[in-house]
Design an enzyme around this catalytic site. Structure first.
Site, PDB file in Angstrom:
ATOM      1  N   ASP A 114       3.867  59.937  11.012  1.00 36.70           N
ATOM      2  CA  ASP A 114       4.081  61.015  11.985  1.00 36.70           C
ATOM      3  C   ASP A 114       3.037  62.120  11.820  1.00 36.70           C
ATOM      4  O   ASP A 114       3.345  63.305  11.766  1.00 36.70           O
ATOM      5  CB  ASP A 114       5.492  61.588  11.846  1.00 36.70           C
ATOM      6  CG  ASP A 114       5.916  62.448  13.033  1.00 36.70           C
ATOM      7  OD1 ASP A 114       5.335  62.285  14.118  1.00 36.70           O
ATOM      8  OD2 ASP A 114       6.823  63.285  12.867  1.00 36.70           O
ATOM      9  N   ASP A 134       4.485  55.206  16.384  1.00 40.84           N
ATOM     10  CA  ASP A 134       3.486  56.289  16.455  1.00 40.84           C
ATOM     11  C   ASP A 134       2.241  56.028  15.616  1.00 40.84           C
ATOM     12  O   ASP A 134       1.308  56.850  15.621  1.00 40.84           O
ATOM     13  CB  ASP A 134       4.077  57.652  16.043  1.00 40.84           C
ATOM     14  CG  ASP A 134       5.181  58.115  16.979  1.00 40.84           C
ATOM     15  OD1 ASP A 134       5.212  57.637  18.132  1.00 40.84           O
ATOM     16  OD2 ASP A 134       5.997  58.939  16.558  1.00 40.84           O
ATOM     17  N   ASP A 141      15.422  64.463  16.210  1.00 45.18           N
ATOM     18  CA  ASP A 141      13.972  64.338  16.090  1.00 45.18           C
ATOM     19  C   ASP A 141      13.412  65.296  15.043  1.00 45.18           C
ATOM     20  O   ASP A 141      12.247  65.182  14.649  1.00 45.18           O
ATOM     21  CB  ASP A 141      13.285  64.650  17.424  1.00 45.18           C
ATOM     22  CG  ASP A 141      13.597  63.618  18.492  1.00 45.18           C
ATOM     23  OD1 ASP A 141      13.666  62.428  18.150  1.00 45.18           O
ATOM     24  OD2 ASP A 141      13.774  64.004  19.665  1.00 45.18           O
TER      25      ASP A 141
END
Length: 471
Positions: free
Chosen positions: A257, A296, A443
């Protein structure tokens, strides 16, 4: 497992059975260990300075204290000897527990001097039964191999138990035979929503259970799992026993991330990641599974430097090879970010296709889009189509629909007034639509939630159920 032929495809679809468009090949692996469940007592097993017996169906060894070397107390199997072939892929797996935590050594080696090994691993066995799994490639050619568990080099004595010991030659499993299919998606009985429901009876729990916790969704795995082999086995094993297809997310790439940062972390080094992902694949083994690989990870290139990109590309390429080698009945989807990154986020579909190609998407079943995001299915299918336009060979893709029922509102981190999307199933313009992000999991400390990333919140779940974030 059930076997579904092409002729039964239409009937299977009508019944809701998972039948992906293409089927990777797999045959039966060859088991090399005799009496690994100890149903025949201690037959085929030997020990030295560690008396063995069968205790409640497990192999029990009493290990003395004060030994100087690991091999001063050991057990294993070498009668009959088994072959190891150079270049073949093998999976060693077993259950173990001890009366006190102990570090032990396991080897697969030639059973005569100089005892050259093709696998040599240290592991810590705790007081609760755990599953261990090691995938490796044969580095030697011999007809006289043995398995050892080397238990010495401890000041005080202890007792250790083993069960379900298996060493398979996975060579046949990558030869291109038809794959066994399953009778639907697995509903995770230990998901975050289900765990909250079970601990919080009441009307809200009933609503969350009916709308979310009773539905198939992915389970995420990362550096929070102390023993990745045990964690994966405890998810895939019950799914396999129920003849269902589990969905797993591998989420442990170093510098995870890199752009969003709320879910930062991952394996400490590329070397640690390679060992982790090999164990992940080996823990699945020949059982059917679906894996979303590193959400991601390719989109994050826009927040990384050239050398970092090259290192990540190499890690992802290695990961795909491990699933191909050690988990032949697993369909792996390499994550390809989302519509927003492909239109306004600085990563064009052509650039994403180039990244997928460089990683080696040919070794994946396909790619995933919209993981943990909110773009509606039509936009996500369009984005995936753009990517496929730039791939040398088009690949199947899946869409995460867990939170896209109201589409995207320009925010990505716990935005208000979003809604559950189509439940996990075939189709929707994609090969499958899946609940990859667990509905109700935060999140991060942002948007309508102050919970850390990955923590379940009933208020977040209810907002997705109703489509309204107003308390």
């Amino acid at each position: 497992m059930r076997w579904i032929t092409r002729g039964l495809r239409a009937a299977a679809l009508a019944l809701g059975v998972v039948v992906p468009a293409t089927t990777p090949g797999a045959g039966a692996a060859t088991e090399l260990i005799k009496n690994g469940s100890f149903s025949s007592g201690t037959t085929n097993w030997w020990s030295a300075n560690a008396p063995i017996s069968v205790d409640a169906g497990q192999l029990k060894a009493v290990v003395p204290g004060g030994t100087a070397e690991r091999w001063d107390a050991m057990l294993g199997q070498k009668v009959p000897a088994f072959p190891i072939h150079q270049g073949h892929r093998y999976i060693l797996s077993f259950d173990a527990r001890a009366s006190a935590p102990r570090e032990i050594r396991t080897t697969v080696q030639v059973n005569t001097a100089p005892y050259t090994s093709t696998l040599d691993k240290l592991l810590t066995v705790g007081t609760e039964t755990q599953r261990f799994a090691f995938g490796f490639t044969g580095s030697l050619e011999t007809a006289q191999a043995e398995l050892t568990f080397q238990l010495g080099d401890h000041a005080t004595g202890y007792t250790i138990w083993f069960d379900n010991v298996s060493l398979v030659d996975n060579y046949a499993n990558v030869a291109g035979n038809p794959v066994s299919l399953t009778s639907g998606f697995y509903v995770d009985p230990k998901s975050n929503p289900k765990d909250w429901v079970d601990k919080n009876p009441g009307d809200t729990a009933k609503t969350i259970n009916a709308a979310i916790a009773s539905k198939p969704m992915a389970r995420w795995f990362g550096n929070w799992n102390a023993n990745i082999a045990d964690a994966v086995n405890k998810h895939v094993g019950p799914a396999d026993a129920a003849d269902k297809l589990p969905i797993l997310v591998a989420y442990n790439i170093p510098d995870r991330d890199a752009c969003g940062e709320h879910s930062g972390g991952g394996a400490g080094t590329p070397e640690a990641y390679r060992e982790w992902i090999t164990t992940f694949a080996a823990a699945i083994g020949s059982r059917p599974a679906l894996v979303i690989l590193e959400p991601d990870s390719l989109g994050d290139f826009q927040c990384m430097e050239g050398e970092e990109e090259a290192t990540r590309t190499a890690m992802l390429s290695y990961a795909l090879q491990q699933f191909k080698d050690f988990a032949p009945n697993t369909w792996v989807y390499l994550d390809a970010a989302n519509y927003g990154w492909g239109t306004t986020g600085g990563t064009t579909p052509q650039a994403m296709a180039e990244r997928l190609t460089n990683v080696g998407v040919a070794n994946a079943h396909g790619f995933s889009v919209n993981v943990s995001n909110y773009y509606d299915t039509a936009k996500s299918v369009q984005y995936a189509g753009w990517i496929n336009d730039h791939l040398a060979t088009q690949k199947p893709f899946v869409v995460d629909t867990s939170r896209n029922g109201n589409g995207h509102n320009g925010e990505w981190c716990n935005p208000p007034d979003r809604k559950l999307g189509a439940t996990t199933q075939l189709g929707g313009g994609a090969e499958m639509v899946l609940w990859v992000k667990v509905p109700g999991d935060s999140d991060g400390d942002c948007g309508i939630s102050d919970r850390p990333a990955g923590q379940f919140g009933p208020e977040l779940a209810m907002a997705l159920i109703t489509g309204d974030s107003t308390p």
